[in-house]
Enzyme design. Structure first.
Site, PDB file in Angstrom:
ATOM      1  N   ASP A 276      14.333 -67.360 -29.849  1.00 37.92           N
ATOM      2  CA  ASP A 276      15.609 -66.865 -29.366  1.00 37.92           C
ATOM      3  C   ASP A 276      15.674 -67.254 -27.881  1.00 37.92           C
ATOM      4  O   ASP A 276      14.682 -67.724 -27.308  1.00 37.92           O
ATOM      5  CB  ASP A 276      15.725 -65.352 -29.565  1.00 37.92           C
ATOM      6  CG  ASP A 276      17.182 -64.903 -29.532  1.00 37.92           C
ATOM      7  OD1 ASP A 276      18.008 -65.626 -28.938  1.00 37.92           O
ATOM      8  OD2 ASP A 276      17.508 -63.842 -30.088  1.00 37.92           O
TER       9      ASP A 276
HETATM   10  C1  BGC Z   1      20.892 -64.231 -29.430  1.00 42.14           C
HETATM   11  C2  BGC Z   1      20.851 -65.285 -30.514  1.00 42.14           C
HETATM   12  C3  BGC Z   1      21.735 -66.430 -30.138  1.00 42.14           C
HETATM   13  C4  BGC Z   1      21.256 -66.989 -28.803  1.00 42.14           C
HETATM   14  C5  BGC Z   1      22.037 -68.178 -28.316  1.00 42.14           C
HETATM   15  C6  BGC Z   1      20.617 -64.813 -28.062  1.00 42.14           C
HETATM   16  O1  BGC Z   1      20.936 -63.881 -27.091  1.00 42.14           O
HETATM   17  O2  BGC Z   1      19.958 -63.225 -29.711  1.00 42.14           O
HETATM   18  O3  BGC Z   1      21.229 -64.727 -31.730  1.00 42.14           O
HETATM   19  O4  BGC Z   1      21.718 -67.412 -31.137  1.00 42.14           O
HETATM   20  O5  BGC Z   1      21.367 -65.974 -27.827  1.00 42.14           O
HETATM   21  O6  BGC Z   1      23.305 -67.814 -27.883  1.00 42.14           O
END
Ligand code: BGC
Length: 854
Positions: A276
């Site tokens: 993530d």
């Molecule tokens: C989220 C993800 C997301 C990523 C990119 C993170 O804060 O937890 O689900 O895909 O950001 O935007």
């Protein structure tokens, strides 16, 4: 402005005006979804991987294992390897942001189809809807030149307060897993990689980057992993995203148990694991335990990523073998080759087509759940009704751009009010009124200028353990509303809450503060309220403010757990209570569009309680007393308390249903569509009934999953707690009869399949669809098992008087529990029961059988 369309297309809401859209030609419609996935035709991928790998330098290999922008990894042009671009997901392709920061790239043609949220898909209980959802997402991602779509998410709704429940597929591992697998296949059939997230145990946002998940092994295997397992084995997902949280003391992205042993070992996952955005890892553990790509790390240079120069050094120093890096590169090349990134015949997608908008409406319709419909209040008969009163905060609220990373820059979004107006037509008179909250309610988000990084209005909150404000609890938190509730239920803490507000009108503004304890409310640094009270008390002060000027509001509070900052501002046009109740009494029907919004259901923040925000409960109760034909239409992604439910004749649940939400809601309200959704979550009567809260297992530090495998309906059934509405519940405008349950055998042995059939008949007057749920009970287990568990579901569409046979098949795994002694699935000999049900609390047919292990 950058553009990937030759011509920008504009659609106006509801198909009122449709101009044509110029899209790059696509062969998407020519072949069926299953055959279309060019990945299945691409040959010799493993040989190509080896040939590319053999030509790569160490630096080139390392360039692939980490980001080179906010959403991409590097190209190696000399070898024909292109930059691999990712995008959120999961409700539409996210708008374009700057290459190196989160600011909008200000494109004017990056709109996309805003699809119903994944919980709405789960509520359809229909794999066809998951496929449709995935197909739109995949085609639109390709059309925006994306390679990897960051969805679907399958973390389970363990806690109603969890801010991201709306991004996931409910509380049951089988339901979430089967639908996710269908969605993934459809995304990937468009030559785009899907990403199942967040692996694993991301079930709260409170301190999400450090909370340590510590479930026992059986709970992990039976409840929290199967949806990922379906995504890998049945969906053949190309990418998995790790979770922010820790698992047993280490970040989930680098957990040997989760990644090396289970995901890549037992399940044989051959795609990539990516992090993530900005997780707390270290180069060595991440590298050797199987992390392939690092994204979003908050460091000055991409070279400083844990899997960049630091990993290169570990390899040069011989601390991490080259084979570990080669394995990562092979996986990255494998998914790139599978999705055709080096293939000139790769599909090119399409976007913002009428077909996609129709898909959005269809999925939204199928996810709508009719919770209650006494006296046939619904559907509304537009030939009989003349006056409808519409109220509630969601009547004209739009949701596409909220919620965090899943936000979508929708081409348009039909509000519930717009949809209703279009459906009822000119012969029905619709009156819209806005109710004022009673004594005090938090400052509406529309006036708050400060933003959380997700883009929604936010109050920043700093919490200290002492009066001197020297010892902080945790890092700064952010609250959606000017209402504070101590997340840990701590007395005598010091809390500083602040935000900037902008009034709409010049004049006298009344600020209010309700609390027990002491506090100062400051406006632009000047104290305007000094409050001190041993009992809960309301304080207020009037000040003159100027329209469109920004003011800093700050409260410094010491006391017992909660306070609310309120504001009565000129410019807010509320209807006085006596007027709206008089209107309600005269109306032929009242429709209250209430619930939550992405001020509450959103990434990075959990809700502080399960109550409806503001004074919705009070207003709904009064409307229900005023008019028996009041329909309460809830829009929310997680459970809310509905203390007025008993009084209500009609309750509908509609989710964040995408760009066609208003039309789909109206379709159900006027009976153009017969509702067929069923709840993918339990709706508890109160938060204290839910396991994490009842067992005091929700905090910033450790989460033990103390309820074990008894999560969701499994908990309510085992503890004999009556929920407000059970898992799987949902009504129809017609009725269904279940008959003729048949099992292929009543003595099943070892690896045999059990076939279960039954007949479903539409016994009502209109066509409709029924979701048949198959639950299994292990009647004599050596370990404590849930009373029953969902092991199959099927949706059947039936005309009046039509019958159809529904067939399910069960295997040994469906009867098994995770045996901690052997570290394997175990189906024990003995008696089992199959139950066919219309909801977890509505079993229609059942039959016992015995299982004989080898
Ligand atoms: C989220 C993800 C997301 C990523 C990119 C993170 O804060 O937890 O689900 O895909 O950001 O935007």
């Amino acid at each position: 402005m950058k553009s990937i369309l030759n011509k920008t297309a504009v659609y106006l809401a509801g198909g009122l005006l449709t101009l044509s859209c110029t899209t790059v030609p696509t062969n998407n419609t020519e072949v069926g979804l299953e055959q279309r996935g060019a990945q299945h035709q691409r040959q010799n991928i493993e040989q190509q991987i080896e040939s590319l790998l053999a030509q790569m330098t160490l630096e080139e290999k390392i360039s692939l294992t980490h980001a080179n922008s906010k959403f991409s990894i590097a190209s190696i042009e000399r070898l024909g390897i292109h930059e691999m671009w990712m995008s959120d997901g999961p409700h539409g392709v996210r708008h374009e942001i700057n290459r190196h920061n989160w600011g909008s790239a200000e494109w004017t043609d990056d709109h996309s189809t805003y699809l119903p949220n994944l919980t709405a898909v789960a509520a359809s209980w229909n794999k066809e809807m998951a496929k449709l959802h995935g197909d739109v997402l995949g085609a639109e991602a390709r059309h925006r030149d994306k390679d990897v779509i960051l969805g679907p998410g399958v973390n389970l709704a363990r806690l109603p307060l969890y801010g991201r429940n709306f991004e996931y597929m409910g509380e049951d591992p089988l339901l979430a897993g089967k639908l996710a697998a269908a969605e993934i296949k459809a995304i990937q059939a468009n030559d785009v990689a899907a990403t199942v997230k967040h692996y694993a145990l991301n079930t709260q946002e409170l301190n999400r980057i450090a909370v340590d998940a510590k479930p026992d092994e059986r709970t992990l295997r039976e409840i929290y992993l199967p949806a990922f397992e379906y995504a890998v084995k049945e969906g053949e997902v190309m990418a998995v995203m790790g979770a922010y949280n820790r698992y047993m003391g280490t970040n989930a992205n680098q957990s040997k148990h989760l990644v090396k042993d289970i995901l890549k070992g037992e399940w044989g996952f051959d795609g990539v694991l990516l992090t993530d955005w900005n997780v707390d890892i270290n180069s060595f553990d991440a590298a050797i335990n199987g992390l392939d790509i690092e994204m979003g790390t908050d460091v000055a240079s991409y070279d400083d990523y844990f899997l960049a120069k630091p990993l290169q050094k570990l390899i040069v120093d011989g601390k991490v073998p080259m084979s570990v890096l080669d394995d990562k590169v092979r996986r990255i090349l494998r998914i790139q080759l599978r999705m055709g990134m080096m293939d000139k015949h790769r599909l090119s997608g399409e976007r913002n087509t009428i077909k996609h908008q129709q898909a959005a409406r269809r999925i939204a319709q199928e996810g709508i759940v009719l919770l209650k419909n006494n006296n046939d209040v619904l559907p509304l008969d537009k030939n009989k009704i003349r006056n409808v009163l519409v109220m509630g905060p969601n009547a004209d609220k739009l949701h596409a751009m909220g919620g965090g990373s899943s936000q979508v820059k929708a081409l348009y979004e039909i509000s519930p009010l717009q949809g209703l107006k279009a459906a009822l037509g000119d012969n029905v008179n619709i009156t819209v009124m806005r109710a004022k909250s009673s004594e005090i309610s938090p400052i509406p988000g529309d006036f708050v200028m400060s933003r959380h990084w997700t883009g929604t209005p936010a109050w920043s909150v700093n919490r200290y353990k002492n009066k001197q404000m020297t010892e902080k609890w945790v890092d700064e938190l952010s609250y959606p509303e000017s209402a504070y509730q101590s997340p840990q239920g701590i007395d005598n803490e010091t809390v500083v809450m602040q935000a900037q507000i902008k009034p709409l009108a010049t004049g006298k503004h009344h600020f209010k503060l309700k609390l027990q304890g002491s506090a100062k409310l400051k406006l632009d640094g000047k104290s305007i309220i000094n409050a001190d009270s041993n009992n809960e008390k309301l304080f207020s002060e009037t000040v003159n403010l100027t329209a469109n000027q920004t003011y800093q509001v700050e409260v410094i509070y010491q006391g017992n757990q909660s306070f609310v900052i309120g504001w009565d501002a000129p410019g807010l046009e509320f209807t006085p209570e006596n007027e709206y109740l008089a209107a309600a009494k005269q109306a032929d029907a009242v429709i209250y569009f209430g619930g939550l919004s992405h001020d509450d259901d959103r990434e990075a923040i959990d809700r502080t309680d399960m109550a409806l925000p503001g004074s919705q409960d009070e207003i709904i109760s009064k409307l229900l007393a005023a008019n028996q034909n009041t329909v309460v239409f809830m829009i929310a992604g997680s459970a809310v308390e509905m203390p007025w439910a008993e009084q209500a004749n009609a309750i509908v649940w509609g989710w964040y249903a995408g760009m066609e939400a208003g039309n789909a809601f109206a379709d159900v309200l006027v009976g153009k569509t017969n509702p067929s959704g069923k709840m993918p979550i339990t709706l508890p009567a109160k938060i204290a009934d839910t396991p994490a809260i009842a067992l005091n297992d929700y905090n910033e530090h450790d989460s033990y999953y103390k309820e074990g495998v008894f999560m969701g309906y499994r908990w309510f059934e085992a503890k004999n707690i009556q929920p407000l509405f059970a898992f799987g519940h949902g009504l129809s405008y017609t009725s269904f009869e279940y008959s003729d349950i048949k099992l292929s055998t009543d003595k099943l042995t070892s690896d045999e399949q059990l076939t279960v059939t039954c007949t479903i008949t539409n016994t009502g007057k209109v066509a409709g669809a029924e979701v048949v749920q198959l639950y299994v009970q292990d009647s004599e287990a050596s370990v404590a098992r849930p009373i029953k568990e969902l092991k199959g579901f099927a949706k059947v569409m039936l005309q009046p008087n039509q019958s159809e046979t529904v067939t399910f098949s069960l295997n040994k795994r469906d009867l098994s529990f995770w045996d901690v002694n052997t570290g394997d699935w175990l189906a024990e000999s003995g008696e089992f029961k199959v139950m066919l049900a219309a909801a977890a609390d509505d079993i229609r047919l059942q039959q016992a059988f015995t299982y004989q292990a080898k």
